[in-house]
Design an enzyme around this catalytic site. Structure first.
Site, PDB file in Angstrom:
ATOM      1  N   GLU A 438     -23.313   9.781  16.436  1.00 56.43           N
ATOM      2  CA  GLU A 438     -24.493  10.386  15.788  1.00 56.43           C
ATOM      3  C   GLU A 438     -25.373  11.133  16.784  1.00 56.43           C
ATOM      4  OE1 GLU A 438     -24.073  10.538  12.866  1.00 56.43           O
ATOM      5  OE2 GLU A 438     -22.834   8.812  12.397  1.00 56.43           O
ATOM      6  N   GLY A 439     -24.740  11.763  17.763  1.00 54.02           N
ATOM      7  CA  GLY A 439     -25.449  12.475  18.826  1.00 54.02           C
ATOM      8  C   GLY A 439     -25.642  11.551  20.005  1.00 54.02           C
TER       9      GLY A 439
END
Length: 580
Positions: A438-439
């Site tokens: 998620e980053g």
């Protein structure tokens, strides 16, 4: 190990950090009465303890398996998921118009946190569905909401995010999946999807009746880079007119990743359109996928930060139980040479207290962030801006804490921590993905110093740190850290080059997160003195807070030098010399 839900501390954090009582004063959240809050926190605790926790170890050992194109999960998972759906645990904060309860997001965070602490890998399934609900609710058409949201909210159907491709990694603008408009026939207005996506969590399974894939792709003639991506809704089974699953869409899982941890969570390689007949519907406008993607990602990033809290809670409980039962050596300096439980030894006590302080501080930051999200949804622009600033902090620091606490948990076990049978290693293996997906946490730091630092010309960060400094009282180290964060923020927004900002972004991000977490833990410590606070919290919280403020906050203050050191030294060696 028997899992004990952290319900009392969660309810305390909901009151003190999320401000659940103030939220319930608004008509929209009026149902979030104290009785309702306690019922949800206690109910999810009982469910997680009874249904999900017993499956955590078997899930890690047996894992998900791909057999003849189908993903099989260990015995017991299907029944536990049916129990989740039957109890409506996915509907807590979802829109009432589509079957949700419309309660504060902070309460939904509580349910996911408890489930994840009980069974980390299993909770990825409902967690990803939350992102799909958010995206469709904010960007979908009226027909899409009517058809898909009730099933996703109930949990009868699950959702995924399909962003990553083999050649693209974190650079979603480099994706190659295509979406070709259909202009004629019964499917006119839809798109044919073709491409491959990797790292798709629960991309295939048999627990839900349908899987709704949200897929990023390019339409013909789209601009290069991230400006040219669109978002498509691609169901595993094409729904019939009555909403029931119809024929199988042209998509399939072609492989499962062999991972370090989260073995019960099938991480799939998905192939779309092998037979040129994969149908999808656009969500929003063409080339508008980036905005919809960030809706999914912001929700997911807070929930991933929660995963750090989840694994830290589980690792702390396991370490505490082992340290209480493991007898070894006499207490140093004691005239009594009888061996004692290792929890009595100073260094073990230090590790356990650090684990607990980090876990409770991260939980305080999580619920404070969730409370700001809720206030933003009520129209408070200041709270919404603060929530945007807090997202990279909870995602990055929360997951860093999960890894640190899980690692300390292995250390508490000593040599037995390196042996799989004790279960301590599972927490570390599971946690290690969270700073990546998620980053990555480096991407979060870059977001902080390039986008979030400039919110309202820097006033969002400045106001937050000024508030922390004001409320620090006689806790001078916390006030000093808040002022240091403001100073570094001004330097980055002013004289620092982009390279300098990025070079110092990770230590700066940690400084800010520790400042906010310490502030929220200080609030808890002060609130613990109030009449009616449960005895264990009243006794322990001031000590936990003092440990954090006197040990962890000074460590963060020491990061200021690295945050402002600039980028020059990083490039003093050329690439060849660096690798020599």
């Amino acid at each position: 190990m028997d899992f004990t839900p952290p319900t009392p501390d969660q309810i305390f954090a909901l009151k003190v950090n999320a401000g659940i009582v103030e939220l319930a004063a608004h008509d929209r959240f009026a149902a979030a009465s104290p009785d309702m809050v306690e019922a949800i926190a206690e109910g999810i605790g009982q469910f997680a303890q009874g249904e999900w926790a017993p499956l955590s170890r078997v899930g890690d050992i047996e894992g998900a398996k791909l057999e003849n194109g189908l993903v099989r999960l260990p015995a017991g998972y299907a029944e536990a998921y049916k129990g989740f759906v039957a109890a409506g645990w996915g509907a807590v904060s979802a829109p009432e118009a589509f079957g949700g309860q419309g309660l504060p997001y902070a309460l939904a965070c509580c349910t996911l946190e408890t489930l994840g602490a009980a069974n980390f890998a299993f909770t990825l399934l409902p967690m990803l569905t939350v992102g799909a609900i958010e995206a469709i609710d904010h960007h979908g058409s009226a027909d899409q909401k009517t058809l898909y949201l009730p099933k996703l909210i109930s949990g009868e159907w699950s959702g995924t995010m399909n962003l990553t491709e083999p050649q693209a990694g974190s650079d979603v603008g480099a994706l190659r999946t295509t979406a070709t408009p259909i202009t004629e026939g019964e499917h006119a207005g839809k798109y044919k999807i073709k491409g491959t996506k990797i790292f798709i969590t629960y991309g295939e399974h048999e627990l839900a009746d349908n899987i709704v894939h949200l897929v990023l792709a390019r339409v013909p003639g789209a601009p290069d880079g991230s400006r040219g991506i669109s978002l498509f809704l691609v169901p595993k089974y094409l729904p019939k007119d009555d909403g029931t699953p119809g024929p199988r869409n042209d998509l399939k899982v072609v492989g499962l990743e062999h991972k370090m941890g989260i073995h019960a969570s099938p991480t799939c390689v998905m192939s779309y359109g092998d037979n040129d007949d994969c149908l999808g519907e656009i969500v929003g406008a063409e080339n508008g996928g980036l905005r919809a993607m960030f809706t999914m990602m912001n929700s997911a990033r807070i929930n991933v930060g929660s995963q750090g809290v989840q694994v830290a809670e589980a690792a702390t409980q396991r370490a505490m139980a082992y340290a209480r039962d493991r007898v070894q050596s006499a207490r140093a300096g004691s005239p009594d040479k009888t061996p004692v439980a290792i929890i009595e030894h100073p260094d073990v006590r230090r590790m356990l207290l650090r684990m607990r302080a980090l876990t409770e501080a991260a939980r305080a930051l999580l619920y404070y962030t969730a409370g700001q999200v809720d206030r933003g949804s009520l129209g408070d622009a200041s709270a919404q801006a603060r929530a945007e600033l807090l997202v990279p902090l909870i995602k990055s620091w929360g997951t860093d804490i999960g890894c640190e606490v899980a690692s300390i948990g292995v250390q508490v076990h000593g040599g037995m921590g390196f042996i799989e049978e004790t279960g301590a290693a599972q927490h570390y293996r599971d946690a290690r993905i969270t700073p990546i997906y998620e980053g990555t946490n480096g991407i979060q730091a870059a977001d902080l110093v390039t986008r979030k630092l400039g919110l309202d010309n820097g006033e969002v960060l400045a106001a937050l740190m000024a508030e922390i400094a004001r409320e620090s009282g006689d806790v001078t180290t916390l006030a000093e850290l808040a002022r240091a964060c403001a100073t570094v923020g001004r330097w980055m927004a002013g004289e620092a080059s982009l390279d300098d900002r990025l070079a110092g972004s990770v230590p700066f991000q940690t400084m800010c997160a520790v400042a906010v977490a310490g502030w929220q833990l200080l609030r808890q410590s002060r609130a613990a003195a109030a009449e009616g606070t449960p005895g264990p919290i009243a006794r322990s919280k001031p000590v936990i807070a003092r440990y954090f403020l006197s040990r962890i906050v000074p460590e963060a203050l020491g990061l200021q030098a690295g945050a402002t050191a600039g980028a020059a030294l990083l490039y003093e060696l050329d690439t060849e010399s660096l690798m020599a």
